[in-house]
Design an enzyme around this catalytic site. Structure first.
Site, PDB file in Angstrom:
ATOM      1  CB  CYS A 260      -0.920   0.003   1.212  1.00  0.00           C
ATOM      2  SG  CYS A 260      -1.765  -1.571   1.532  1.00  0.00           S
ATOM      3  CB  ALA A 262      -0.148   5.985  -2.557  1.00  0.00           C
ATOM      4  CG  ASP A 284      -1.759   2.973  -3.950  1.00  0.00           C
ATOM      5  OD1 ASP A 284      -1.467   2.938  -2.735  1.00  0.00           O
ATOM      6  OD2 ASP A 284      -2.790   3.519  -4.384  1.00  0.00           O
ATOM      7  CG  ASP A 311      -7.871  -4.719  -4.382  1.00  0.00           C
ATOM      8  OD1 ASP A 311      -7.499  -4.575  -3.199  1.00  0.00           O
ATOM      9  OD2 ASP A 311      -9.078  -4.810  -4.708  1.00  0.00           O
ATOM     10  CG  ASP A 329       1.447   2.850   6.065  1.00  0.00           C
ATOM     11  OD1 ASP A 329       1.447   2.861   7.306  1.00  0.00           O
ATOM     12  OD2 ASP A 329       1.164   3.836   5.366  1.00  0.00           O
ATOM     13  CB  CYS A 382      -1.515   7.259  10.218  1.00  0.00           C
ATOM     14  SG  CYS A 382      -2.726   7.253   8.889  1.00  0.00           S
TER      15      CYS A 382
END
Length: 444
Positions: A260, A262, A284, A311, A329, A382
Site C-alpha cells: 500500500c 502511496a 497501489d 489491489d 501500511d 496512522c
C-alpha cells in the site's frame, strides 16, 4: 481582507458540505487567488482553525440560533464559524473588527436580513462568552468534547481504549500544530552536510525528535522550493512514518514488497536504506498515486523501486514467498493524523471503523503468503483505534501461529507506549503523528 475571508468561507463550504480534502481545496483556491502572502497565511490559519474547532464552535452557535441552526444559510453559517474562531482562539484581529468584517461579508454575499442575524448572534456571543457553560455538569465526555472540539463518540472511544488520562493526552496532541520535518536522503548526502546547507539557505532548524534522519523546520520559506528538496537531498515526512522502514531489517540486494505504497514516503525510505540496490516492488490500487511516487523516486535518484497497480486485498500468486520483507501500511481510519487533517473528526463514524478492519485483515492474510521464511511483515497504521492496531495483530497471530511479534524500540519517549506484546503506539504531539507499528517475523 474581505477577499481573504471569502476564500476561507468557500474552502469551508467544500470541506463541510462536499467532503473535500482541506489541503487540496485550500491549495487550489490560494494558488488561483491574488492574495498577498500575509493574507494567504491568515486564510490558512482561519480554515484549519475553524475545522479543528468546528464541534465547539457549532455547540456555541446552536445556543444562539436554537432550532434554526440546521436551516441557516451555509454561507452565513460559515461566516459565523470563522468569526467565532477568530474571537475565541486568535488575538490577531480585534473582536469588534472581526464582527464588522463578518456582517459586511454576509451583507455582500447573502442579504441584508442575513447580515442582521450575523450581527445579532456575534454581538450576543461577545456579551455572554465569559458566562458560557456548554456541557452538563459532571459529564466528562461532554466537557472534553467541548474543550478539545471532538465528537463525543471519538472521546468515548479513546477513553474506553486508553483510560481518561491518556485519552485527554491524545485529544490535546491531535490539536497541536504539526511541525514540518524532512528526511535526509542517505544516498545523496550525509546528515551534517544537509543540516549545514539548510542553515546556509536561511532555515531555522533542529534535529529530529526521535529519528536520526529527521530535521525539523522551525522557520523558513516553502521547503519544496529549496534546491536541496528539488535535487533530492531531502523529502518531507512525519517522524512517526520515518520509524517504519528502519524497523524492517532491510539489507542490500533484498526484495521488498510495499503493498500500500502511496504516497511513497516509506517506499523511498526503504530504497535509500538498501543503498539503491535490490528490488522494492511498490504497489497501489490507483494509477495516479503511483505517478506521484514515481516523481518522488526520480527526484531522490532511486533506481531500485518499481511500481505496479495492485489491489492488496486480492491474492496475487506471482508474489508467493517472493519477499524478504513486506510492508503493509494499511488503509485506516486516520485518527492519528487529525492534527494535519482535522476534517477526519467529522468525516468518520464508528461504523466505518468496523468496516475498515475487514479490509486490513484481508491485506494481512495476503502478506503472510508473500513473505519468505524468517522474513518480516511490518504492519503500520496512522490511527489510534485499537481495533485496527493491537486487535488486528492478535487476530493475525492466532490465525498464523508460524509468525511471532518481535519487540520494537525507538528510544525512551513520553509519547511512545511500548506494549508487552512487542508492538508500539505513538501518541500525537507537536513533533509526531499518532501511529502504530508492529514487526512480525515468519519463523517457518
Amino acid at each position: 481582507m474581505d477577499n481573504a475571508r471569502k476564500i476561507a468561507v468557500d474552502v469551508l463550504n467544500e470541506v463541510f458540505y462536499n467532503k473535500a480534502y482541506s489541503s487540496i481545496v485550500l491549495g487550489n483556491m490560494l494558488n488561483s487567488s491574488s492574495l498577498e502572502q500575509k493574507d494567504k497565511g491568515l486564510v490558512t490559519e482561519i480554515v484549519y482553525g475553524t475545522i479543528k474547532y468546528k464541534y465547539t464552535i457549532d455547540k456555541i452557535l446552536k445556543g444562539f440560533l436554537k432550532n434554526n441552526f440546521d436551516k441557516t444559510d451555509r454561507f452565513l453559517l460559515n461566516v459565523l464559524r470563522i468569526t467565532i474562531y477568530q474571537i475565541r482562539y486568535l488575538d490577531k484581529v480585534p473582536e469588534f473588527a472581526a464582527v464588522n468584517e463578518a456582517v459586511n461579508l454576509v451583507k455582500k454575499y447573502v442579504s441584508l436580513g442575513a447580515s442582521k442575524v450575523a450581527n445579532g448572534v456575534l454581538r450576543n456571543y461577545l456579551r455572554n462568552k465569559e458566562e458560557e457553560v456548554y456541557w452538563k455538569e459532571g459529564n466528562i465526555f461532554e466537557e472534553l468534547a467541548f474543550k478539545y472540539s471532538f465528537p463525543q463518540w471519538m472521546v468515548k472511544l479513546f477513553n474506553e481504549q486508553y483510560g481518561i488520562e491518556v485519552c485527554e493526552k491524545i485529544l490535546s496532541g491531535l490539536n497541536q500544530r504539526p511541525d514540518i520535518t524532512v528526511r535526509v536522503n542517505s544516498t545523496k548526502g550525509d546528515y551534517e552536510e544537509v543540516f549545514s546547507k539548510l542553515e546556509e539557505h536561511g532555515y531555522q532548524i533542529e534535529e529530529g525528535y526521535v529519528c536520526p534522519e529527521a530535521i525539523k523546520i522551525i522557520r523558513g520559506r516553502n521547503i519544496e522550493e529549496n534546491p536541496l528538496f528539488k535535487d533530492g537531498y531531502i523529502t518531507v515526512q512525519d517522524e512517526s512514518a520515518m520509524l517504519v522502514a528502519p524497523t524492517m531489517d532491510v539489507g542490500e540486494n533484498n526484495t521488498i514488497l510495499d503493498l500500500c505504497s502511496a504516497p511513497g514516503g516509506k517506499t523511498t525510505h526503504i530504497g535509500e536504506l538498501m543503498n539503491n540496490t535490490g528490488k522494492v516492488l511498490a504497489f497501489d490500487i490507483y494509477e495516479h498515486k503511483l505517478r506521484l511516487i514515481e516523481e518522488n523516486t526520480e527526484r531522490l535518484g532511486l533506481s531500485n523501486i518499481s511500481l505496479s497497480i495492485l489491489d492488496a486485498t486480492k491474492y496475487e500468486e506471482s508474489l508467493s514467498e517472493k519477499a524478504d520483507s513486506v510492508l503493509i501500511d494499511v488503509p485506516c481510519s486516520g485518527l492519528g493524523i487529525i492534527r494535519k487533517k482535522p476534517e477526519i473528526k467529522y468525516n468518520k463514524n464508528a461504523k466505518e471503523l468496523q468496516e475498515i478492519v475487514k479490509i486490513q485483515r484481508k491485506i494481512m492474510t495476503n502478506a503472510a503468503k508473500y513473505v519468505k521464511e524468517q522474513g518480516v511483515i511490518l504492519y503500520s497504521t496512522c490511527t489510534l483505534n485499537k481495533e485496527e492496531n493491537e486487535e488486528n495483530i492478535k487476530w493475525f497471530i492466532s490465525k498464523n501461529p508460524e509468525f511471532t511479534v518481535e519487540k520494537v524500540y525507538f528510544g525512551k519517549s513520553d509519547n511512545i507506549i511500548y506494549h508487552e506484546e512487542g508492538f508500539a503506539t505513538i501518541l500525537p504531539n507537536s513533533y509526531m503523528d499518532g501511529f502504530f507499528i508492529a514487526k512480525i517475523r515468519r519463523n517457518k
